[in-house]
Motif scaffolding. Structure first.
Motif, PDB file in Angstrom:
ATOM      1  N   LEU A  99       0.815  -1.210   0.000  1.00  0.00           N
ATOM      2  CA  LEU A  99       0.000   0.000   0.000  1.00  0.00           C
ATOM      3  C   LEU A  99       0.853   1.266   0.000  1.00  0.00           C
ATOM      4  N   PRO A 100       0.432   2.291  -0.719  1.00  0.00           N
ATOM      5  CA  PRO A 100       1.038   3.617  -0.544  1.00  0.00           C
ATOM      6  C   PRO A 100       0.306   4.318   0.600  1.00  0.00           C
ATOM      7  N   VAL A 101       1.062   4.886   1.549  1.00  0.00           N
ATOM      8  CA  VAL A 101       0.425   5.414   2.754  1.00  0.00           C
ATOM      9  C   VAL A 101       0.937   6.812   3.093  1.00  0.00           C
ATOM     10  N   ASN A 102       0.147   7.505   3.907  1.00  0.00           N
ATOM     11  CA  ASN A 102       0.548   8.725   4.610  1.00  0.00           C
ATOM     12  C   ASN A 102       0.310   8.503   6.099  1.00  0.00           C
ATOM     13  N   HIS A 103       1.161   9.078   6.930  1.00  0.00           N
ATOM     14  CA  HIS A 103       0.856   9.099   8.356  1.00  0.00           C
ATOM     15  C   HIS A 103      -0.320  10.041   8.581  1.00  0.00           C
ATOM     16  N   ARG A 104      -1.158   9.735   9.525  1.00  0.00           N
ATOM     17  CA  ARG A 104      -2.381  10.522   9.729  1.00  0.00           C
ATOM     18  C   ARG A 104      -2.114  11.923  10.271  1.00  0.00           C
ATOM     19  N   ASP A 105      -0.923  12.183  10.779  1.00  0.00           N
ATOM     20  CA  ASP A 105      -0.598  13.528  11.244  1.00  0.00           C
ATOM     21  C   ASP A 105       0.000  14.404  10.152  1.00  0.00           C
ATOM     22  N   THR A 106       0.064  13.896   8.915  1.00  0.00           N
ATOM     23  CA  THR A 106       0.515  14.724   7.797  1.00  0.00           C
ATOM     24  C   THR A 106      -0.683  15.431   7.170  1.00  0.00           C
ATOM     25  N   PHE A 107      -0.384  16.372   6.269  1.00  0.00           N
ATOM     26  CA  PHE A 107      -1.459  17.121   5.584  1.00  0.00           C
ATOM     27  C   PHE A 107      -1.696  16.498   4.217  1.00  0.00           C
TER      28      PHE A 107
END
Length: 224
Positions: A99-107
């Protein structure tokens, strides 16, 4: 000490200290050199170096055990589309992409700060799993969202015995240097030709910036 052994020792020492290593895989495989970092040491300036000096995808490779623990699949197995029906790769049996992901604290997730945050949090997650923390798919989802801007790669179950990609080469360096099983890999491209950066040019870049350069074969002989 042989020249090859000295080069390998320097590469592992740099990696242990959190620095990047340039790793060329094999001319008969991808024939590419990647910038490889221990994921837990990546700062925004390192993301900037990868996008400016390397130019390939910035990915985080995690071990098969970590991927299993948090339910990270092979992406092609989850895509319900004819394009994913066959891999048809000239250099391997299958893609390592999860999966490609972002941390939830990023914008947005794409800035240097955002990607560095996602990368280092993935390393923290991998360290927690390796340390025996009960970190399941729900816990992963509480911290990361998909799709995002950092591509996660899933390592082969038996590492270099199963597959000889940059994913496994990087994870082998992490294991050898007592780093969490999470490494950043980014392909180096030639600005003039658009092709993979040649080994000679990659070595020149490494010398210019004081980074180690190693061949995949050297890592396999020492770490497999």
């Amino acid at each position: 000490m042989s020249r090859q052994a000295g080069r390998l020792d320097r590469a592992l020492a740099a990696f242990r200290a959190g620095g990047p290593v340039l790793v060329h895989d094999f001319d008969d495989r991808e024939g590419e050199t990647d910038l490889v970092y221990p994921a837990g040491s990546v700062a925004p300036a390192d993301v900037a170096r990868m996008r400016n000096d390397a130019g390939g995808l910035i990915c985080v490779a995690v071990s098969d055990a970590v991927a299993d623990a948090v339910g990270l699949p092979f992406l092609a197995d989850r895509i319900d589309h004819p394009a994913a029906a066959s891999h048809d790769l000239g250099y391997d049996d299958r893609s390592s992409f999860s999966l490609p992901v972002n941390h939830r604290d990023t914008f947005t997730g794409i800035t240097d700060d955002d990607r560095a945050r996602t990368i280092t949090e993935l390393a923290s997650m991998a360290a927690a799993v390796e340390g025996g923390v009960d970190y399941d798919p729900e816990a992963f989802a509480a911290e990361f969202r998909a799709p995002g801007h950092v591509h996660v790669l899933r390592g082969a179950p038996n590492g270099l015995d199963d597959r000889l990609g940059h994913t496994e080469l990087g994870l082998a360096m992490a294991a050898e240097t007592d780093q969490p099983p999470a490494v950043v890999v980014c392909e180096m491209l030639d600005d003039e030709t658009g092709a993979a950066l040649s080994p000679a040019a990659a070595r020149e870049y490494a010398d210019r910036h004081g980074f180690p350069y190693v061949e995949g074969e050297e890592l396999i002989e020492a770490l497999r």
